[in-house]
Design a protein around this motif. Structure first.
Motif, PDB file in Angstrom:
ATOM      1  N   MET A  41       1.871  -2.410  -8.676  1.00  0.00           N
ATOM      2  CA  MET A  41       1.624  -2.044 -10.100  1.00  0.00           C
ATOM      3  C   MET A  41       2.347  -0.790 -10.478  1.00  0.00           C
ATOM      4  O   MET A  41       2.272   0.193  -9.754  1.00  0.00           O
ATOM      5  N   PRO A  42       2.809  -0.467 -11.889  1.00  0.00           N
ATOM      6  CA  PRO A  42       3.300   0.461 -12.266  1.00  0.00           C
ATOM      7  C   PRO A  42       2.170   1.385 -12.445  1.00  0.00           C
ATOM      8  O   PRO A  42       1.184   0.827 -12.861  1.00  0.00           O
ATOM      9  N   ALA A  43       2.422   2.918 -12.607  1.00  0.00           N
ATOM     10  CA  ALA A  43       1.183   3.731 -12.803  1.00  0.00           C
ATOM     11  C   ALA A  43       0.675   3.498 -14.261  1.00  0.00           C
ATOM     12  O   ALA A  43       1.572   3.132 -15.147  1.00  0.00           O
ATOM     13  N   PHE A  44      -0.456   3.733 -14.677  1.00  0.00           N
ATOM     14  CA  PHE A  44      -0.974   3.399 -16.132  1.00  0.00           C
ATOM     15  C   PHE A  44      -2.012   4.527 -15.981  1.00  0.00           C
ATOM     16  O   PHE A  44      -2.864   5.021 -15.158  1.00  0.00           O
ATOM     17  N   ALA A  45      -2.323   4.648 -17.328  1.00  0.00           N
ATOM     18  CA  ALA A  45      -3.744   5.428 -17.954  1.00  0.00           C
ATOM     19  C   ALA A  45      -4.309   4.650 -18.932  1.00  0.00           C
ATOM     20  O   ALA A  45      -3.665   4.272 -19.949  1.00  0.00           O
ATOM     21  N   LEU A  46      -5.707   4.541 -18.594  1.00  0.00           N
ATOM     22  CA  LEU A  46      -6.493   3.828 -19.754  1.00  0.00           C
ATOM     23  C   LEU A  46      -7.918   4.616 -19.935  1.00  0.00           C
ATOM     24  O   LEU A  46      -8.164   5.233 -19.323  1.00  0.00           O
ATOM     25  N   ASP A  63      -3.064   6.970 -10.692  1.00  0.00           N
ATOM     26  CA  ASP A  63      -2.574   8.065  -9.805  1.00  0.00           C
ATOM     27  C   ASP A  63      -3.708   8.721  -9.289  1.00  0.00           C
ATOM     28  O   ASP A  63      -3.650   9.059  -7.767  1.00  0.00           O
ATOM     29  N   ALA A  64      -4.510   9.237  -9.853  1.00  0.00           N
ATOM     30  CA  ALA A  64      -5.865   9.870  -9.598  1.00  0.00           C
ATOM     31  C   ALA A  64      -6.714   8.943  -8.913  1.00  0.00           C
ATOM     32  O   ALA A  64      -7.498   9.515  -7.574  1.00  0.00           O
ATOM     33  N   LEU A  65      -6.782   7.748  -9.385  1.00  0.00           N
ATOM     34  CA  LEU A  65      -7.856   6.951  -8.578  1.00  0.00           C
ATOM     35  C   LEU A  65      -7.283   6.625  -7.190  1.00  0.00           C
ATOM     36  O   LEU A  65      -7.976   6.525  -6.238  1.00  0.00           O
ATOM     37  N   LEU A  66      -5.844   6.228  -7.192  1.00  0.00           N
ATOM     38  CA  LEU A  66      -5.132   6.044  -5.807  1.00  0.00           C
ATOM     39  C   LEU A  66      -5.234   7.234  -4.973  1.00  0.00           C
ATOM     40  O   LEU A  66      -5.127   6.812  -3.512  1.00  0.00           O
ATOM     41  N   ALA A  67      -5.250   8.488  -5.182  1.00  0.00           N
ATOM     42  CA  ALA A  67      -5.673   9.377  -4.189  1.00  0.00           C
ATOM     43  C   ALA A  67      -6.783   9.340  -3.440  1.00  0.00           C
ATOM     44  O   ALA A  67      -6.860   9.902  -2.404  1.00  0.00           O
ATOM     45  N   GLY A  68      -7.804   8.712  -3.994  1.00  0.00           N
ATOM     46  CA  GLY A  68      -9.074   8.577  -3.360  1.00  0.00           C
ATOM     47  C   GLY A  68      -9.151   7.274  -2.584  1.00  0.00           C
ATOM     48  O   GLY A  68     -10.049   7.221  -1.698  1.00  0.00           O
ATOM     49  N   GLY A  69      -8.200   6.753  -2.619  1.00  0.00           N
ATOM     50  CA  GLY A  69      -8.154   5.416  -1.668  1.00  0.00           C
ATOM     51  C   GLY A  69      -7.511   4.201  -2.370  1.00  0.00           C
ATOM     52  O   GLY A  69      -6.865   4.318  -3.275  1.00  0.00           O
ATOM     53  N   PRO A  70      -7.453   2.985  -1.767  1.00  0.00           N
ATOM     54  CA  PRO A  70      -6.888   1.788  -2.218  1.00  0.00           C
ATOM     55  C   PRO A  70      -7.543   1.680  -3.532  1.00  0.00           C
ATOM     56  O   PRO A  70      -8.836   1.905  -3.969  1.00  0.00           O
ATOM     57  N   LEU A  71      -6.910   0.818  -4.599  1.00  0.00           N
ATOM     58  CA  LEU A  71      -7.542   0.661  -5.720  1.00  0.00           C
ATOM     59  C   LEU A  71      -7.504  -1.077  -6.093  1.00  0.00           C
ATOM     60  O   LEU A  71      -6.473  -1.708  -5.688  1.00  0.00           O
TER      61      LEU A  71
END
Length: 57
Positions: free
Chosen positions: A24-29, A40-48
């Motif tokens: 998926m492309p990066a997104f912000a919600l 991107d911040a969530l993915l830094a902590g592991g799989p999303l």
């Protein structure tokens, strides 16, 4: 429910589905408190894992 599903199929929604395993492309919600959440911040902590729910029936 069956009628709504069939209506979506006839509308061609299956041709626009993102395939399982696709990147998926990066997104912000906004979260439930209105704070910005970046993928991107969530993915830094592991799989999303994302789940999509249809809104109003």
């Amino acid at each position: 429910m069956n009628r709504a599903t069939e209506d979506l199929r006839r509308a061609g929604i299956l041709d626009r589905i993102v395939p399982v395993g696709s990147r998926m492309p990066a997104f912000a919600l906004a979260d439930h408190d209105g704070r910005r959440v970046d993928s991107d911040a969530l993915l830094a902590g592991g799989p999303l894992v994302l789940s999509f729910f249809r809104g109003s029936w």
